[in-house]
Design an enzyme around this catalytic site. Structure first.
Site, PDB file in Angstrom:
ATOM      1  N   LYS A  49       0.857  -1.193   0.000  1.00 29.53           N
ATOM      2  CA  LYS A  49       0.000   0.000   0.000  1.00 29.53           C
ATOM      3  C   LYS A  49       0.888   1.237   0.000  1.00 29.53           C
ATOM      4  CE  LYS A  49      -2.360   1.699   3.654  1.00 29.53           C
ATOM      5  NZ  LYS A  49      -2.223   3.171   3.626  1.00 29.53           N
ATOM      6  N   ASP A  76      -3.335   4.399  -1.805  1.00 32.06           N
ATOM      7  CA  ASP A  76      -4.259   4.876  -0.764  1.00 32.06           C
ATOM      8  C   ASP A  76      -4.227   6.402  -0.707  1.00 32.06           C
ATOM      9  OD1 ASP A  76      -6.004   4.881   1.369  1.00 32.06           O
ATOM     10  OD2 ASP A  76      -4.488   4.323   2.858  1.00 32.06           O
ATOM     11  N   LYS A  78      -7.008   8.323  -0.753  1.00 34.65           N
ATOM     12  CA  LYS A  78      -8.214   8.802  -0.037  1.00 34.65           C
ATOM     13  C   LYS A  78      -8.751  10.092  -0.658  1.00 34.65           C
ATOM     14  CE  LYS A  78      -7.211   6.670   4.457  1.00 34.65           C
ATOM     15  NZ  LYS A  78      -5.822   6.213   4.349  1.00 34.65           N
ATOM     16  N   ASP A  81     -13.089  15.333  -2.796  1.00 39.62           N
ATOM     17  CA  ASP A  81     -13.176  16.682  -3.373  1.00 39.62           C
ATOM     18  C   ASP A  81     -14.508  16.754  -4.122  1.00 39.62           C
ATOM     19  OD1 ASP A  81     -12.469  19.217  -4.559  1.00 39.62           O
ATOM     20  OD2 ASP A  81     -10.359  18.674  -4.319  1.00 39.62           O
ATOM     21  N   THR A 134      -9.985   4.188  10.911  1.00 38.75           N
ATOM     22  CA  THR A 134      -9.829   3.292  12.066  1.00 38.75           C
ATOM     23  C   THR A 134      -9.207   4.007  13.272  1.00 38.75           C
ATOM     24  OG1 THR A 134      -7.830   2.554  10.944  1.00 38.75           O
ATOM     25  CG2 THR A 134      -9.711   1.095  10.840  1.00 38.75           C
ATOM     26  N   ARG A 224       2.732  -0.645  10.811  1.00 37.42           N
ATOM     27  CA  ARG A 224       3.771  -0.625  11.843  1.00 37.42           C
ATOM     28  C   ARG A 224       4.059  -1.956  12.541  1.00 37.42           C
ATOM     29  NH1 ARG A 224       1.065   4.740  14.125  1.00 37.42           N
ATOM     30  NH2 ARG A 224      -0.654   3.634  13.121  1.00 37.42           N
TER      31      ARG A 224
END
Ligand code: C5P
Length: 250
Positions: A49, A76, A78, A81, A134, A224
């Site tokens: 990603k 990704d 996102k 607009d 999340t 992570r």
């Protein structure tokens, strides 16, 4: 393009393997650091990603380099607009050959429909609608004016995305089971994955890899817990083993 599979209802033999369902978030500031991590993974990941941090620093070359190496790419960005602008962004990005691209479901029906129409060209990525991040819990949602629970808001946004013809959804593993029941044909992608005992960081709505799969997630996004581990390959292998241990409904 990589074939994207809704894992539910597939015969066992056609079900994608854990390696095909794990998406590693390359949240790094440079291509060098991203490729260094990829090398350290010793081939255990197929999906990467690319989020805003890496995309804004390494750009389209990096996406193309990952594709040239045979990896699947989740871009990704996102997008959020006005419809005309998002449609143009989707068309620009479609030239890159990424497999997945995110738009924010909160942009509303017209924006999502414009994105879906723009993504109808042959090489366009499959769209995923991001529902509720999340990292947000009920109190953070309330602070931005959303009075329902995260699960209610996720479902509301997912239904709008579904009406717009976008059946790929990003939600937390906490909502996956409810989403799976409400929208059984949707492709569910869940970040917020934390192996037992892992640092949660800024994530609020989380689950273990096994719990996320058991709840009905098709793809798990992990950053992570792998990228910051002392031995990223070992951390990834442990997650793949945990994923393999889950008996999915057949
Ligand atoms: O490091 P960690 O596992 O928390 O990374 C999760 C990744 O998933 C990040 O790259 C983040 O941008 C992304 N993401 C998320 N929540 C969403 C959508 C994407 O955490 N709703």
């Amino acid at each position: 393009m990589t074939e994207l599979k809704n894992s539910q209802g597939s015969p066992a033999l056609q079900r994608p393997s854990p390696r095909e369902r794990l998406i590693l978030a390359l949240d790094f500031p440079s291509a060098d650091q991203a490729f260094d991590l990829i090398q350290r993974l010793e081939g255990c990941c197929q999906w990467f990603k690319v989020g805003l941090e890496l995309y804004l620093s390494a750009g389209n070359h990096l996406v193309q380099a990952l594709k040239d190496l045979g990896f699947s790419v989740f871009l990704d960005l996102k997008l959020h607009d006005i419809p005309n602008t998002v449609a143009g962004a989707v068309r620009s990005v479609s030239k890159l050959g990424a497999d997945l691209l995110t738009v924010h479901a909160g942009g509303g029906l017209a924006m999502l429909q414009a994105a879906r129409e723009a993504a109808s060209c042959p090489n366009a990525p499959k769209l995923l609608a991001v529902t509720v991040l999340t990292s947000m819990d009920a109190s953070q949602l309330a602070a931005v004016g959303v009075s329902g629970s995260p699960a209610e808001q996720v479902l509301r946004l997912a239904n709008i995305a579904h009406t717009a013809g976008i059946t790929g959804l990003v939600c937390s593993p906490e909502e996956a089971a409810r989403m799976r029941r409400a929208l059984p044909g949707s492709l569910l992608v869940t970040p917020g994955i934390r192996p037992a005992g892992a640092d949660t960081g800024d994530q609020k709505r989380i689950a273990t890899p096994a719990a996320a799969l058991a709840a009905g997630a098709d793809y798990l996004v992990v950053g992570r817990p792998i990228t910051q581990a002392p031995d990223p390959a070992k951390a990834a292998q442990q997650i793949l083993l945990e994923m393999a241990s889950v008996g999915l409904p057949g």
